[in-house]
Design a protein around this motif. Structure first.
Motif, PDB file in Angstrom:
ATOM      1  N   VAL A 177     -14.509  39.987  81.907  1.00  0.00           N
ATOM      2  CA  VAL A 177     -14.574  40.717  83.170  1.00  0.00           C
ATOM      3  C   VAL A 177     -15.480  39.920  84.107  1.00  0.00           C
ATOM      4  N   ALA A 178     -15.036  39.735  85.339  1.00  0.00           N
ATOM      5  CA  ALA A 178     -15.870  39.058  86.337  1.00  0.00           C
ATOM      6  C   ALA A 178     -16.156  40.046  87.464  1.00  0.00           C
ATOM      7  N   THR A 179     -17.430  40.101  87.883  1.00  0.00           N
ATOM      8  CA  THR A 179     -17.770  40.997  88.994  1.00  0.00           C
ATOM      9  C   THR A 179     -18.140  40.164  90.213  1.00  0.00           C
ATOM     10  N   GLY A 180     -17.681  40.626  91.366  1.00  0.00           N
ATOM     11  CA  GLY A 180     -18.036  39.962  92.621  1.00  0.00           C
ATOM     12  C   GLY A 180     -18.503  41.016  93.596  1.00  0.00           C
ATOM     13  N   LYS A 181     -18.484  40.682  94.869  1.00  0.00           N
ATOM     14  CA  LYS A 181     -18.945  41.635  95.887  1.00  0.00           C
ATOM     15  C   LYS A 181     -17.881  42.734  96.041  1.00  0.00           C
ATOM     16  N   GLU A 182     -18.237  43.911  95.606  1.00  0.00           N
ATOM     17  CA  GLU A 182     -17.343  45.076  95.699  1.00  0.00           C
ATOM     18  C   GLU A 182     -15.968  44.837  95.064  1.00  0.00           C
ATOM     19  N   GLU A 183     -15.952  44.037  94.010  1.00  0.00           N
ATOM     20  CA  GLU A 183     -14.691  43.794  93.316  1.00  0.00           C
ATOM     21  C   GLU A 183     -14.948  43.436  91.859  1.00  0.00           C
ATOM     22  N   CYS A 184     -13.978  43.736  91.016  1.00  0.00           N
ATOM     23  CA  CYS A 184     -14.017  43.304  89.617  1.00  0.00           C
ATOM     24  C   CYS A 184     -12.680  42.669  89.286  1.00  0.00           C
ATOM     25  N   LEU A 185     -12.754  41.621  88.464  1.00  0.00           N
ATOM     26  CA  LEU A 185     -11.524  40.993  87.988  1.00  0.00           C
ATOM     27  C   LEU A 185     -11.566  40.962  86.477  1.00  0.00           C
ATOM     28  N   ILE A 186     -10.413  41.068  85.871  1.00  0.00           N
ATOM     29  CA  ILE A 186     -10.384  40.894  84.417  1.00  0.00           C
ATOM     30  C   ILE A 186      -9.402  39.784  84.104  1.00  0.00           C
ATOM     31  N   ASP A 212     -14.083  49.851  88.032  1.00  0.00           N
ATOM     32  CA  ASP A 212     -13.805  50.678  89.213  1.00  0.00           C
ATOM     33  C   ASP A 212     -14.326  49.946  90.425  1.00  0.00           C
ATOM     34  N   GLY A 213     -13.472  49.322  91.194  1.00  0.00           N
ATOM     35  CA  GLY A 213     -13.947  48.559  92.342  1.00  0.00           C
ATOM     36  C   GLY A 213     -14.990  47.556  91.885  1.00  0.00           C
ATOM     37  N   GLY A 214     -16.183  47.578  92.486  1.00  0.00           N
ATOM     38  CA  GLY A 214     -17.212  46.604  92.131  1.00  0.00           C
ATOM     39  C   GLY A 214     -18.035  46.973  90.913  1.00  0.00           C
ATOM     40  N   HIS A 215     -17.657  48.023  90.213  1.00  0.00           N
ATOM     41  CA  HIS A 215     -18.496  48.496  89.106  1.00  0.00           C
ATOM     42  C   HIS A 215     -17.781  48.317  87.766  1.00  0.00           C
ATOM     43  N   VAL A 216     -18.521  47.817  86.769  1.00  0.00           N
ATOM     44  CA  VAL A 216     -17.952  47.730  85.424  1.00  0.00           C
ATOM     45  C   VAL A 216     -18.907  48.366  84.424  1.00  0.00           C
ATOM     46  N   ALA A 217     -18.350  49.093  83.461  1.00  0.00           N
ATOM     47  CA  ALA A 217     -19.165  49.643  82.370  1.00  0.00           C
ATOM     48  C   ALA A 217     -18.509  49.248  81.052  1.00  0.00           C
ATOM     49  N   PHE A 218     -19.367  48.874  80.091  1.00  0.00           N
ATOM     50  CA  PHE A 218     -18.849  48.461  78.776  1.00  0.00           C
ATOM     51  C   PHE A 218     -19.217  49.519  77.746  1.00  0.00           C
TER      52      PHE A 218
END
Ligand code: M6R
Length: 589
Positions: A177-186, A212-218
């Motif tokens: 998972v990659a997080t950026g400004k107000e975004e997440c990519l997998i 969820d948008g810029g937020h990731v939880a594991f």
């Protein structure tokens, strides 16, 4: 093999997904697709063939989406079987194999559910949809579905009720998972999503991620939250370039000298002392690997035995993983893999770990699963290898493994020859190897081709043969020169090209016997050697390589064999970078 990309954020998802899939193209695939969620409905575009064929999907509206490149396992490569798969309000992409798919499918069919594809993956969409219907929570539904699966999976799931959410699960197939400004990519692979300003998190087996948008939880296997640290990785993962070459394979062959230079382990390397200590204690070595990496293991075995006098055994990882191996005291398992994601090599390494044996990984891709599983890791530094046919990574593995053999020798008060001259010799070898292009007409359309040699030359012959069949689609066999007369000679006639590798001087006369045997049956013999020898006029053509230390010779002698495979593949009209049916990273069993 299959690739996954997902996006949740403020930008249009479709162009991000297409860009990510393009970056994963090198892995090998036969169909591709994306799904984008907009106003509670999925738009899905899937095509057989290349990612380019999805161009029309670029303008799909929506800020949440998942994409996939599929390498067919269950069901033919066609649009119907391509991912994403949608069932009711659930949309999924899956890498891996669901081994109990038939039984699960039957369960779903009993409930009256109809399937739209022949894939094992579609059953995941059905299971999640069923659980979501009961629980109303996507994470819990994915978790419940995963409890029923056997096999391997990296999954990304969207629900049409949730405009920004993707839930991911992983078991024996990579996912990040990659997080950026107000975004997440997998993604299944770092290059698909890494970019300056993004943080990359590696999901572990059994873990879940909710984006969820810029937020990731594991979450762990029991859905308890886990905190993770981002890993350091190269953010500059532009689409790989051919740099003026017609094919990646040609470019990567030209990079062999640098691969040899950068992959040798020197005294100033950070892990030198630690490896020295490990090798001091080692009394027995198992090398586990697949394909080209297996062949580099065969070469290394000879070096460990000759220089360090450590007994070494080389095993196909796919066989080793089901063995009940006897590990002598102070055994070390060396797992060799370019990608570090090969399912069989991971399983072989896991078996060793479960038996309490230390594992040393020799890997080219940073952060690969194998590096996290191993106790010690040596990174070959070949740079990114895009062509499915491994070339420079073979020599990079040799440089690292020969260095380890030299270190093991030192640990025993012995001395191995220096590797320092190899890069320059490889440059000379590349130049003289162009001559093999003229051999092409003798190989195109051959019913079978043989590559033979003895000792280290036999290891090179095996790798030459693998390369040849992989991209020319012509049957070929690598064989020990001395074994021909025990059966295989029956296949040799005037239509059989035989490539003889002969760098091992002390066995020259013996190897030349094979030249006489096959040419007496009318075969066209092609010689790869590094000294002038009397072949009695039995050789159709030859290439003279620079001399090098006998044990290290496969690092050079394989170069003209790689070039031969490349030129014959071109003459056959094949794309050497993307051979049919094959994938760069074999993440399923
Ligand atoms: O990534 P790995 O080194 O573990 O891959 C192992 C084999 O799949 C790989 O070497 C394969 O044989 C190559 N396509 C050969 O060119």
């Amino acid at each position: 093999m299959c690739g996954i990309v997902g996006y949740s954020g403020k930008a249009d998802a479709a162009p991000v997904l297409l860009e990510g899939l393009a970056r994963l193209e090198y892995r090998g695939y036969d169909s591709a697709g994306i799904a984008v969620l907009n106003c509670g409905a999925f738009s899905v575009v899937k095509r057989k063939g290349r990612v380019d064929a999805l161009a029309e999907a670029r303008s799909l509206p929506g800020h949440l989406g998942i994409g996939h490149t599929r390498w067919a396992t269950h069901g033919a490569p066609c649009e119907r079987n391509a991912h994403p798969h949608v069932y009711r309000n659930i949309c999924i992409v899956h890498n891996g194999i669901v081994e109990n798919a038939r039984a699960l499918r039957a369960e779903c069919e009993v409930r009256g559910e109809a399937f739209a594809s022949e894939t094992d993956s579609e059953v995941i969409a059905h299971l999640v949809a069923f659980s979501y219907g009961q629980r109303g929570d996507l994470l819990a539904a994915v978790h419940a579905a995963c409890q029923k699966l056997r096999g391997s999976w990296a999954i990304a799931v969207m629900c049409s009720d949730l405009p920004a959410r993707i839930v991911c699960a992983r078991m024996r197939s990579p996912l990040i998972v990659a997080t950026g400004k107000e975004e997440c990519l997998i993604a299944s692979d770092v290059p698909a999503v890494a970019a300056p300003g993004r943080l990359v998190y590696v999901q572990e087996d059994g873990e879940y991620a909710q984006v969820d948008g810029g937020h990731v939880a594991f979450y762990d296997a029991a859905l308890r939250p886990v905190s993770k640290r981002p890993v350091a990785c190269d953010p500059h993962t532009d689409l790989p370039q051919k740099g003026g070459f017609t094919h990646f394979m040609a470019k990567e062959m030209s990079e062999v000298p640098q691969a040899l230079l950068h992959s040798a382990i020197g005294e100033d390397d950070r892990q030198y002392l630690q490896l020295f200590k490990v090798l001091c204690q080692t009394q027995y070595i198992y090398i586990v690997a697949c394909g080209t990496a297996y062949h580099s293991g065969l070469c290394a075995k000879l070096a460990f035995e000759e220089f360090a006098r450590i007994p070494a055994e080389v095993c196909f990882a796919s066989e080793f993983r089901y063995r009940t191996p006897i590990f002598p005291k102070n055994s070390l398992v060396i797992a060799v893999s370019q990608s570090g994601e090969t399912a069989d090599t991971l399983a072989a390494a896991s078996l060793a770990k479960a038996c309490g044996i230390r594992v040393l990984a020799v890997v080219n891709v940073p952060h690969a699963s194998l590096t996290r599983l191993a106790d010690h890791c040596v990174y070959t530094d070949a740079g990114r290898e895009v062509a499915v046919a491994a070339t420079k990574s073979f020599q990079a593995q040799l440089a690292s493994l020969y260095s380890l053999a030299a270190l093991a020798a030192k640990a025993r008060g012995r001395q191995a020859p220096s590797l320092a001259g190899l890069p320059a010799l490889a440059r000379e070898t590349l130049a003289v190897s162009q001559a093999v292009r003229a051999w092409t007409p003798y190989f195109v359309g051959a019913r079978s081709v043989f590559f033979v040699g003895r000792g280290a030359d036999y290891c090179a012959a095996l790798e030459g043969s693998l390369k040849f069949k992989e991209i020319t689609y012509l049957p070929s066999e690598g064989y020990p020169a001395g074994e021909l007369k025990h059966g295989t000679l029956a296949l040799v006639d005037a239509s059989t090209p035989v490539v003889v590798v002969l760098t091992c001087r002390r066995l020259a006369e013996k190897t030349l016997n094979a030249v006489h045997e096959v040419s007496a049956r009318g075969a066209n013999v092609f010689l790869v050697t590094n000294f002038s020898c009397d072949t009695g006029g039995n050789v159709r053509a030859g290439v003279l390589l620079p001399r090098c230390e006998e044990a290290y010779s496969p690092a050079l002698s394989v170069i003209p064999l790689q070039a031969l495979a490349y030129y014959v593949a071109l003459a056959c009209g094949n794309d050497p970078d993307k051979p049919r049916n094959l994938a760069k990273s074999v993440t399923v069993e």
